[in-house]
Design a protein around this motif. Sequence first.
Motif, PDB file in Angstrom:
ATOM      1  N   MET A 160      12.030  -0.561  10.390  1.00  0.00           N
ATOM      2  CA  MET A 160      13.395   0.052  10.300  1.00  0.00           C
ATOM      3  C   MET A 160      13.176   1.485   9.644  1.00  0.00           C
ATOM      4  N   GLU A 161      11.863   1.635   8.996  1.00  0.00           N
ATOM      5  CA  GLU A 161      11.324   2.520   7.910  1.00  0.00           C
ATOM      6  C   GLU A 161      10.133   2.660   7.656  1.00  0.00           C
ATOM      7  N   LEU A 162       9.455   3.870   7.802  1.00  0.00           N
ATOM      8  CA  LEU A 162       8.129   3.954   7.374  1.00  0.00           C
ATOM      9  C   LEU A 162       8.068   4.972   6.152  1.00  0.00           C
ATOM     10  N   LEU A 163       7.339   4.319   5.191  1.00  0.00           N
ATOM     11  CA  LEU A 163       7.585   5.011   3.888  1.00  0.00           C
ATOM     12  C   LEU A 163       6.203   5.468   3.275  1.00  0.00           C
ATOM     13  N   ASN A 164       6.198   6.609   2.679  1.00  0.00           N
ATOM     14  CA  ASN A 164       4.934   7.238   2.026  1.00  0.00           C
ATOM     15  C   ASN A 164       5.030   6.659   0.685  1.00  0.00           C
ATOM     16  N   ILE A 165       4.228   6.037   0.283  1.00  0.00           N
ATOM     17  CA  ILE A 165       4.237   5.154  -0.837  1.00  0.00           C
ATOM     18  C   ILE A 165       2.700   5.454  -1.519  1.00  0.00           C
ATOM     19  N   ASN A 166       2.889   5.885  -3.079  1.00  0.00           N
ATOM     20  CA  ASN A 166       1.402   6.192  -3.822  1.00  0.00           C
ATOM     21  C   ASN A 166       1.838   5.267  -5.120  1.00  0.00           C
ATOM     22  N   ASP A 167       1.226   4.730  -5.701  1.00  0.00           N
ATOM     23  CA  ASP A 167       1.183   3.998  -7.050  1.00  0.00           C
ATOM     24  C   ASP A 167       2.756   3.321  -7.367  1.00  0.00           C
ATOM     25  N   SER A 168       3.521   3.038  -6.210  1.00  0.00           N
ATOM     26  CA  SER A 168       4.526   2.336  -6.331  1.00  0.00           C
ATOM     27  C   SER A 168       4.776   1.073  -5.681  1.00  0.00           C
ATOM     28  N   SER A 169       6.167   0.427  -5.922  1.00  0.00           N
ATOM     29  CA  SER A 169       6.441  -0.749  -5.157  1.00  0.00           C
ATOM     30  C   SER A 169       7.325  -0.713  -4.253  1.00  0.00           C
ATOM     31  N   VAL A 170       7.573  -1.566  -3.190  1.00  0.00           N
ATOM     32  CA  VAL A 170       8.413  -1.496  -2.167  1.00  0.00           C
ATOM     33  C   VAL A 170       8.805  -3.033  -1.866  1.00  0.00           C
ATOM     34  N   VAL A 171      10.107  -3.255  -2.305  1.00  0.00           N
ATOM     35  CA  VAL A 171      10.434  -4.855  -2.435  1.00  0.00           C
ATOM     36  C   VAL A 171      11.752  -4.976  -1.565  1.00  0.00           C
ATOM     37  N   SER A 172      11.885  -5.992  -0.628  1.00  0.00           N
ATOM     38  CA  SER A 172      13.285  -6.084   0.032  1.00  0.00           C
ATOM     39  C   SER A 172      13.751  -7.552  -0.315  1.00  0.00           C
ATOM     40  N   SER A 173      15.158  -7.556  -0.198  1.00  0.00           N
ATOM     41  CA  SER A 173      15.902  -8.775  -0.274  1.00  0.00           C
ATOM     42  C   SER A 173      16.851  -8.887   0.929  1.00  0.00           C
ATOM     43  N   GLY A 174      17.033  -9.854   1.495  1.00  0.00           N
ATOM     44  CA  GLY A 174      18.042  -9.699   2.770  1.00  0.00           C
ATOM     45  C   GLY A 174      18.098 -11.023   3.264  1.00  0.00           C
ATOM     46  N   THR A 175      19.230 -11.063   4.002  1.00  0.00           N
ATOM     47  CA  THR A 175      19.525 -12.424   4.795  1.00  0.00           C
ATOM     48  C   THR A 175      18.601 -12.830   6.001  1.00  0.00           C
ATOM     49  N   TYR A 176      17.662 -12.088   6.229  1.00  0.00           N
ATOM     50  CA  TYR A 176      16.974 -12.473   7.140  1.00  0.00           C
ATOM     51  C   TYR A 176      15.419 -13.261   6.607  1.00  0.00           C
ATOM     52  N   GLU A 177      15.332 -13.431   5.352  1.00  0.00           N
ATOM     53  CA  GLU A 177      14.212 -13.772   5.021  1.00  0.00           C
ATOM     54  C   GLU A 177      13.838 -15.191   5.035  1.00  0.00           C
ATOM     55  N   ARG A 178      15.011 -15.959   4.580  1.00  0.00           N
ATOM     56  CA  ARG A 178      14.929 -17.477   4.864  1.00  0.00           C
ATOM     57  C   ARG A 178      16.304 -17.796   5.241  1.00  0.00           C
ATOM     58  N   TYR A 179      16.609 -18.285   6.194  1.00  0.00           N
ATOM     59  CA  TYR A 179      18.034 -18.501   6.802  1.00  0.00           C
ATOM     60  C   TYR A 179      17.799 -19.678   7.767  1.00  0.00           C
TER      61      TYR A 179
END
Length: 349
Positions: free
Chosen positions: A241-260
């Motif tokens: 859904m997205e491509l992110l440019n990340i440097n020295d940082s964190s990317v974390v998701s929560s959602g309904t699709y993780e465990r259901y």
Amino acid sequence: MNNIFYKRKKHMSCLILAAILITSCIFPLTGCNNELTLTTPISITDYKLNTYVQISSYTNVKKDIISEAVSLCDYYEHIFSRTLATSELYKVNNKETTTLSDELYELIETGLEYSRISDGAFDITIGSVSRLWDFTSDSPVVPDASLISNALAYVDYTKVTLSTDEDGTHHIDMPDGFCIDLGAVAKGYIADKIKTFLVDNGVKSAIINLGGNVLCIGEKKKNTDFTIAVKKPFSDTGEYMELLNINDSSVVSSGTYERYFYSADGTFYHHILNPKTGYPYESVLCDVTIISHESTVGDCLSTTCFVLGADKGMELIESLDGIEAIFMKNDGTKLYSSGASSYIQNQNK
Ligand code: ADP
Ligand code: MG
């Protein structure tokens, strides 16, 4: 598209895909400020914390260092697990002890802070309810309604009190029957600790991926960010859904699709529970992705914003410095915090 790191790796297939992408570009070592930056990382993948974890170092260090970093997952699982009978938290929940290690004290304190921020929509004492649900079972069932309503009597973060003696010993006080669940916050905390360990051991460029909880150390190579792909919810085909440019940082998701799971009558149940009802939150959101420097903050905020919902969640993000967010609604539309666009690589905003 080279060197994409999928940030959700609940499934082995995604993990393998990521591993292939990582190892597919084989180049010689390149010099960079007298530091050697690998183009093919030293990488270990393992099943830990009930998920797939992968640590990939672009700094040329001994593999033993990476292996030790991975094993930190076991160390922290023995502190934070709600289900492991030998863990420190298990003993706390079963009233076998009321003293806390520094780590458990720190993470419970953090969890309580977000419980307060969300006025209990996020509540780390959800354990008495969450232990009734098993979202990972091969044949999951909806718990008995009477069990859920009884368990709700033991959910109230305001009844947990932490204290520290003059000699530094930490204590916890909470009513009988209460059960703390740190599932929403532990992976971020562990990722931050692994980062500290790796940095202390000379790693300047790496990706720590704990089941989709991603933390990047430094940049991929000089003047080049890591590309983190945020997978599209419910997609098994590797769409992002997205491509992110990340440097020295964190990317974390929560959602309904993780465990259901779907019950026999077709009702959808996911793993983020409403402390008022004991059942999954009904939300217009299916995904909340947080970009932050610290992964603990990202993990806490991703779940907290999900439970707060689109408007209040985004309001919270806008009130915080250095934190950005992308929310996805069930209809596929996306909401961006005011500074999120600076991280976005593709143009499909
Ligand atoms: P994941 O662990 O899949 O990355 P989250 O960080 O969003 O996802 O955490 C979800 C976990 O948080 C659940 O599996 C459960 O352990 C715990 N949890 C569920 N509902 C709540 C809630 N209302 N408040 C705090 N923790 C929760
Ligand atoms: Mg979380």
